[in-house]
Motif scaffolding. Sequence first.
Motif, mmCIF file in Angstrom:
data_model
loop_
_atom_site.group_PDB
_atom_site.id
_atom_site.type_symbol
_atom_site.label_atom_id
_atom_site.label_comp_id
_atom_site.label_asym_id
_atom_site.label_seq_id
_atom_site.Cartn_x
_atom_site.Cartn_y
_atom_site.Cartn_z
ATOM 1 N N GLN A 237 11.795 8.461 16.050
ATOM 2 C CA GLN A 237 10.370 8.722 16.175
ATOM 3 C C GLN A 237 9.670 8.445 14.845
ATOM 4 O O GLN A 237 10.309 8.404 13.795
ATOM 5 C CB GLN A 237 10.123 10.193 16.560
ATOM 6 C CG GLN A 237 10.646 10.599 17.917
ATOM 7 C CD GLN A 237 10.376 12.064 18.200
ATOM 8 O OE1 GLN A 237 10.729 12.941 17.407
ATOM 9 N NE2 GLN A 237 9.743 12.348 19.328
ATOM 10 N N TYR A 238 8.361 8.289 14.910
ATOM 11 C CA TYR A 238 7.547 8.231 13.693
ATOM 12 C C TYR A 238 6.209 8.881 14.006
ATOM 13 O O TYR A 238 5.809 9.043 15.162
ATOM 14 C CB TYR A 238 7.358 6.785 13.210
ATOM 15 C CG TYR A 238 6.554 5.909 14.139
ATOM 16 C CD1 TYR A 238 5.163 5.824 14.034
ATOM 17 C CD2 TYR A 238 7.186 5.156 15.129
ATOM 18 C CE1 TYR A 238 4.425 5.022 14.884
ATOM 19 C CE2 TYR A 238 6.456 4.354 15.992
ATOM 20 C CZ TYR A 238 5.073 4.289 15.858
ATOM 21 O OH TYR A 238 4.345 3.501 16.719
ATOM 22 N N SER A 261 15.090 2.713 7.165
ATOM 23 C CA SER A 261 14.381 2.228 5.980
ATOM 24 C C SER A 261 12.883 2.311 6.216
ATOM 25 O O SER A 261 12.391 1.923 7.281
ATOM 26 C CB SER A 261 14.765 0.779 5.662
ATOM 27 O OG SER A 261 16.149 0.661 5.390
ATOM 28 N N VAL A 262 12.175 2.817 5.215
ATOM 29 C CA VAL A 262 10.715 2.912 5.263
ATOM 30 C C VAL A 262 10.161 2.226 4.021
ATOM 31 O O VAL A 262 10.656 2.449 2.917
ATOM 32 C CB VAL A 262 10.236 4.375 5.284
ATOM 33 C CG1 VAL A 262 8.708 4.438 5.293
ATOM 34 C CG2 VAL A 262 10.784 5.105 6.496
ATOM 35 N N THR A 263 9.141 1.403 4.206
ATOM 36 C CA THR A 263 8.421 0.828 3.076
ATOM 37 C C THR A 263 6.996 1.353 3.116
ATOM 38 O O THR A 263 6.258 1.086 4.070
ATOM 39 C CB THR A 263 8.415 -0.701 3.105
ATOM 40 O OG1 THR A 263 9.769 -1.176 3.057
ATOM 41 C CG2 THR A 263 7.652 -1.257 1.908
ATOM 42 N N ASN A 269 -2.158 0.944 1.960
ATOM 43 C CA ASN A 269 -2.174 2.084 2.887
ATOM 44 C C ASN A 269 -1.500 1.743 4.219
ATOM 45 O O ASN A 269 -2.057 1.966 5.302
ATOM 46 C CB ASN A 269 -3.605 2.573 3.130
ATOM 47 C CG ASN A 269 -4.315 2.943 1.846
ATOM 48 O OD1 ASN A 269 -3.793 3.692 1.022
ATOM 49 N ND2 ASN A 269 -5.512 2.387 1.647
ATOM 50 N N THR A 270 -0.288 1.195 4.118
ATOM 51 C CA THR A 270 0.483 0.836 5.307
ATOM 52 C C THR A 270 1.912 1.335 5.171
ATOM 53 O O THR A 270 2.371 1.675 4.073
ATOM 54 C CB THR A 270 0.514 -0.682 5.520
ATOM 55 O OG1 THR A 270 1.171 -1.309 4.398
ATOM 56 C CG2 THR A 270 -0.896 -1.257 5.669
ATOM 57 N N ALA A 271 2.613 1.361 6.300
ATOM 58 C CA ALA A 271 4.026 1.718 6.308
ATOM 59 C C ALA A 271 4.767 0.766 7.242
ATOM 60 O O ALA A 271 4.241 0.347 8.285
ATOM 61 C CB ALA A 271 4.219 3.156 6.769
ATOM 62 N N SER A 272 5.989 0.415 6.851
ATOM 63 C CA SER A 272 6.884 -0.378 7.695
ATOM 64 C C SER A 272 8.149 0.428 7.924
ATOM 65 O O SER A 272 8.563 1.219 7.061
ATOM 66 C CB SER A 272 7.226 -1.721 7.037
ATOM 67 O OG SER A 272 6.053 -2.484 6.811
ATOM 68 N N LEU A 292 8.284 -0.986 12.959
ATOM 69 C CA LEU A 292 6.877 -1.119 12.570
ATOM 70 C C LEU A 292 6.783 -2.092 11.404
ATOM 71 O O LEU A 292 7.668 -2.118 10.545
ATOM 72 C CB LEU A 292 6.293 0.222 12.131
ATOM 73 C CG LEU A 292 6.048 1.322 13.161
ATOM 74 C CD1 LEU A 292 5.557 2.570 12.442
ATOM 75 C CD2 LEU A 292 5.054 0.878 14.206
ATOM 76 N N SER A 293 5.712 -2.854 11.348
ATOM 77 C CA SER A 293 5.490 -3.750 10.221
ATOM 78 C C SER A 293 4.056 -3.605 9.736
ATOM 79 O O SER A 293 3.110 -3.909 10.477
ATOM 80 C CB SER A 293 5.770 -5.201 10.631
ATOM 81 O OG SER A 293 5.577 -6.082 9.534
ATOM 82 N N HIS A 294 3.891 -3.089 8.544
ATOM 83 C CA HIS A 294 2.579 -2.934 7.911
ATOM 84 C C HIS A 294 1.597 -2.174 8.818
ATOM 85 O O HIS A 294 0.459 -2.585 9.004
ATOM 86 C CB HIS A 294 2.003 -4.300 7.522
ATOM 87 C CG HIS A 294 2.915 -5.106 6.649
ATOM 88 N ND1 HIS A 294 3.173 -4.764 5.337
ATOM 89 C CD2 HIS A 294 3.650 -6.219 6.912
ATOM 90 C CE1 HIS A 294 4.018 -5.643 4.814
ATOM 91 N NE2 HIS A 294 4.321 -6.524 5.745
ATOM 92 N N GLN A 295 2.085 -1.072 9.357
ATOM 93 C CA GLN A 295 1.248 -0.217 10.194
ATOM 94 C C GLN A 295 0.220 0.522 9.337
ATOM 95 O O GLN A 295 0.579 1.180 8.353
ATOM 96 C CB GLN A 295 2.116 0.815 10.923
ATOM 97 C CG GLN A 295 1.358 1.907 11.666
ATOM 98 C CD GLN A 295 0.622 1.376 12.873
ATOM 99 O OE1 GLN A 295 1.190 0.667 13.691
ATOM 100 N NE2 GLN A 295 -0.648 1.711 12.988
#
Length: 365
Positions: A237-238, A261-263, A269-272, A292-295
Amino acid sequence: MKSSAARFCLQACVWGAVLCSPPAQAYLGGFEEQDGYRVPLNGDILSAGYAGDAQFYLNNNPANGYTGVVPWSAYPNNFSDGTNGPDVTRYNAGQFGTSSGGPGGSPVDIPDNSGLWKVLAGGRLNEDADAPYYYGSQWARDSIVAYRNTMPHAGSQTLNLMAMDQSLSYRYSLDSRDLGGIDPAITLGAQIQMSFWVKPTDWDDPDTGGNILGLSLLDAANQPMFEIGYTADNLLQYRLTGGAWQTTAYQMGSAGYSEISVTLDTLANTASLNINAYNDNSSLLGGDTSVLSHQALGVVSGALTGLQWDLRGGSLDNGAVSYIHSFDDFSFNVSNLTPVPEPGSAVLLVMAVALMHVSRHRKRA
């Protein structure tokens, strides 16, 4: 949205504070002895006599000389199963050892919650509720500890979370040792990649209550910028700030470790989010998969300064039981960091910002 000038001024102030106060040293790593985590096989920790020390845990005798030792009735315990270390909030967990430029040294007793690990709810606080006596059942072992695991991802120890009696919440303050020498306070405009390995439990699988575990990436105000977690059935989940948990189709096995892995991009102001999920049926680790990519986070992110674990425990539904969740081998990589100003110019810049603020205040007066 903050203006670039406001962000620049904030960064300048942060840099000034960083330059004037050297950071402490702590480490997550793989929760090994060299990372600063202790299990009883390496020796118990002598109590320094701080108020609140769990000295009563040793045969319910408040006069003993050790801290963080669990009673005979708890399972597992330090006597018949010497694999549980003291709760991480009771000693200098992560602050000794030699990994990643660590200072060496050894584990010592500290006032509870005075280190970089802090218990916010449940866990050790629940175990201590009946101090100086212990009335727990055989299954009562509420804590986060370093554990001498027979099946670690690597090394010999893991971080074990257990919330048998009630839910727990623990917070860890990141440090420059975690980030390869970069102080977390200056990650306001950077890309921070965090990866770790996790092995959930199947004991809670019958539960249908939604999220069972959450790991939050915190800013300096301890506000979550992005959260990763999973259901009782181990579905990844996220959650974005202020939103609901989003359940994916990626299921993590309980017989082996999955990599998450989280970026976090604190400038854009994004998360992958990526996962390598362990498959119990094939006993194989799946390939690296982008979830997710650059959410867009939907908020202006701050510096990444901490992590928070929240594990649901107590009475789960459909006969489910909360049991051990194991974490191992955290790693971080910081890139695209905002250029570091020269120490002298950074101090001058901070002073200039302060003088401008005073000048404006005087004009208004």
